[in-house]
Enzyme design. Sequence first.
Site, PDB file in Angstrom:
ATOM      1  N   LYS A 183      26.835  41.775  21.054  1.00  0.00           N
ATOM      2  CA  LYS A 183      26.104  42.354  22.184  1.00  0.00           C
ATOM      3  C   LYS A 183      26.347  43.852  22.228  1.00  0.00           C
ATOM      4  O   LYS A 183      27.488  44.311  22.294  1.00  0.00           O
ATOM      5  CB  LYS A 183      26.535  41.709  23.496  1.00  0.00           C
ATOM      6  CG  LYS A 183      26.028  42.450  24.737  1.00  0.00           C
ATOM      7  CD  LYS A 183      26.151  41.639  25.998  1.00  0.00           C
ATOM      8  CE  LYS A 183      25.066  40.595  26.091  1.00  0.00           C
ATOM      9  NZ  LYS A 183      24.992  39.998  27.431  1.00  0.00           N
ATOM     10  N   ASP A 206      26.331  37.084  37.721  1.00  0.00           N
ATOM     11  CA  ASP A 206      24.995  36.874  37.145  1.00  0.00           C
ATOM     12  C   ASP A 206      24.911  35.473  36.534  1.00  0.00           C
ATOM     13  O   ASP A 206      24.535  35.305  35.373  1.00  0.00           O
ATOM     14  CB  ASP A 206      24.684  37.950  36.103  1.00  0.00           C
ATOM     15  CG  ASP A 206      23.185  38.049  35.812  1.00  0.00           C
ATOM     16  OD1 ASP A 206      22.397  37.504  36.608  1.00  0.00           O
ATOM     17  OD2 ASP A 206      22.818  38.664  34.806  1.00  0.00           O
ATOM     18  N   SER A 260      22.343  43.662  30.579  1.00  0.00           N
ATOM     19  CA  SER A 260      23.528  44.365  30.080  1.00  0.00           C
ATOM     20  C   SER A 260      23.385  44.823  28.643  1.00  0.00           C
ATOM     21  O   SER A 260      24.245  45.545  28.131  1.00  0.00           O
ATOM     22  CB  SER A 260      24.761  43.461  30.201  1.00  0.00           C
ATOM     23  OG  SER A 260      24.571  42.268  29.473  1.00  0.00           O
ATOM     24  N   GLY A 295      18.682  37.714  21.717  1.00  0.00           N
ATOM     25  CA  GLY A 295      18.666  37.715  23.167  1.00  0.00           C
ATOM     26  C   GLY A 295      18.629  39.130  23.712  1.00  0.00           C
ATOM     27  O   GLY A 295      19.005  40.090  23.048  1.00  0.00           O
ATOM     28  N   ARG A 296      18.176  39.222  24.963  1.00  0.00           N
ATOM     29  CA  ARG A 296      18.096  40.538  25.592  1.00  0.00           C
ATOM     30  C   ARG A 296      18.228  40.335  27.090  1.00  0.00           C
ATOM     31  O   ARG A 296      17.609  39.437  27.677  1.00  0.00           O
ATOM     32  CB  ARG A 296      16.763  41.199  25.258  1.00  0.00           C
ATOM     33  CG  ARG A 296      16.587  42.601  25.848  1.00  0.00           C
ATOM     34  CD  ARG A 296      15.230  43.152  25.479  1.00  0.00           C
ATOM     35  NE  ARG A 296      15.149  43.473  24.057  1.00  0.00           N
ATOM     36  CZ  ARG A 296      15.398  44.672  23.558  1.00  0.00           C
ATOM     37  NH1 ARG A 296      15.742  45.667  24.360  1.00  0.00           N
ATOM     38  NH2 ARG A 296      15.290  44.889  22.255  1.00  0.00           N
TER      39      ARG A 296
END
Length: 808
Positions: free
Chosen positions: A544, A639, A527, A523-524
């Site tokens: 992350k 978010d 943040s 994932g990207r």
Amino acid sequence: MRSTKSVAFTLFLVIVTSLPFILNASFWSLSALYRGGYLSVERPSVDVLVSEKGTFKAGFYQVGENAFSFAIWYAETETLNHPATVVWMANRDRPVNRRASRLSFRRRGDLALVDADRTVMWTTTNTDSAGEVLELRETGNLVLLDGERKVVWQSFDQPTDTLLPGQPLTRSMRLVSKKAEGIYNSGYYSVHFNDDNVLSFIYDGPNTSSLYWPPPENTVWENGRTRYNGSRYAILDDMGKFNSSDWLQFKALDFGLGVKRRLTMDFDGILRLYSLNERTKDWEVTWMPEIARCRAHGLCGENGICFYQPKPTCTCPPGFQMKDPADWTQGCKPEFEIVCNKTEVKFIKIPNTDFYGNDLNYQPKVSFEACKNICINDCNCRGFSYKMDGEGKCFPKGLLLTGQSGPHYLNDMYVKIPIQMNFSGIFGHSNLDCSKVSLYKILDRAYAVGQAWGDYLKYPIGFVIAFGVAELICVAFGWAYMHKKTVHLHNLNQGYVAVSVGFKRFTFKELKKATKNFSDEIGRGGSGVVYKGVLEDKRVVAVKELEGLNHGSEAQFWSEVSTIGRINHMNLVTMFGFCAEKQKRLLVYEYLKNGSLEKNLFSNGTTLTWENRLNIALGTAKALAYLHEECLEWVLHCDVKPQNVLLDRDFQPKVADFGLSKLFDRGGNNISEFSRVRGTRGYMAPEWILNQPITSKVDVYSYGILVLELVTGRNSIGSQQIFENGEIGNKQLIPWIREMVRTNQNWVEEIADPQLYGMFENSIMGTLIKVALQCVEEERDLRPNMSQVVNSITSACLVDEVVYEEIE
């Protein structure tokens, strides 16, 4: 010194406790069992047969408090987080005791499962010749071989609820479901060839038997089958293709070699093909028949009604109550005596409901009054179904079985009751899930009187333990002393590690190794980048790597990340720890196998059920309500979007990236004072653009957008292609939905995602849409808070009211 002795004593206990199992393991061959040998129930983790490559195991499997069955299971799924997947059982309905029971390979060459009181619970005495060796093959087939290596007996000839690749299903075999999830004795559903040579699903309940798939209302030809075959043979091959002599064919979605599969008749009456995800060790459905789950007969028992809220759920008609509060398959019993006098009965109308089959007769083209009189004048009639479709179809019922309710049913059901019974007119559906009968009494068996065979081993084992005690103590004390010094030095270098149980400070080296040098990107976002990793304790995690942080104050970062680490809710992603070394800032989270809501909602080939979507909406609301109102520190997400809602193996939601706004804006004293705009285009509240104070209502707005996407299946970002009366128009999501609600009488059906195929509760769907529209009000004071959202959705789910009309 006291600490050293404590560690040494603990190590001593661990070694001494484990020694008997280690010693016993050396006495047994795990590849085969020979004539005259046996497997003991008292050593279930040791006395097991293992296939050549370790795919399958065969041994004693616990099915109750003191109850074991001899079974075969997939070894790869046998982990702390996954119960073993059982594919065969010898004695599913006659379990044995946990003491003194054994599987004996008798001298005459057959197998016998013997209980503690020496009762034979299962045997292979019908074999034609004597066996010499028992082996578990890599296919999952347990075979008894004679001296010439010919098969004398095999488990493939006696399936329970599962068919494995290469295992044929013939005229004499049937797959029989288990009773419920975790209850392995025989259930009411089976798959076998019927008298027409057609492979069929059969319900064989306490009071009646019936065929429910392929649809019995169709002819064999209409169902794409043929009865003109004498072989009655079906098989699932290694590629994932199923072929049957009645022309039934299907393929797994992941068709191809190298995938472990099983075809199982589940306890809810649906046959499903499963494929094993080697990465997560979870089973994924890769085929199932086109049948609504409420169409499986007997789910709610006699007089019970099955409906979707959002999953198959049961209720009793007015004047009826459950026979067994723990078992919906027993159905409902009337609270009145059945009367035959036609002047003493009336009917109560249950809209959009039908009880399948058991028609006393069928009367086409009759009036409603004529249909009612037919039932009144027949003492055997329990009610009638009437379909007002212009033809006036009348179905008087002798039994009320396989009740089904939903907006797609055009029939109304009229149940006969005594005239003196009165009802308030409104009754709430029960929210008990009829697809899982999970409250059965746990199987239990009394211990046999007398000394168990395994008891005789305690003396030599005790001697061996005593012989090694002195040396073990010496080794333990030496190890403890060295360990204490090592731990002391480690703590000096790494600082304070644990904040709470399971939360720690990782080194960058640890995370680099866990992620294989950050090679598996999953994932990207704004943040940072997320990588998949596996820790030394085998936990699968998401790591992350944060970007855009001020790295000047490690102490402040540590303080705030530890606060986030203490936040705990079932619908929030669990954070296991963090890393803060030099310029590196990483967070370590639990890994969720089904990925993000965005992937599941908007990707081709992935369809979320109504049950999934309702659970996601409610679970996400609960998580945000917790962050806003219940946790120790007030936390805004800032978010909320489908990318930040992750789904576990059961598609339960877990909100991710909560609290990152604190890390990015930790220089301010007020969380509502942000240094820059946060969020994602399409999900941002107007306050961000208008430079107004930021409150929890920004999360409420984003949540509303997420729910509208969830129920429509459409993305809110940019202009959308909306099908209206067969044409494609470009309208933004919120204005289009508001217009539909205002102008269209059937707005719920028009707004709902076509991929749901109408399989949802209209009232709950309507509530969900209305709540979402409140959340996206331009004026923030008009939006509800998240606890109000939770209450609205929960109330709609628990009280799905249906008005019953009495008919004299």
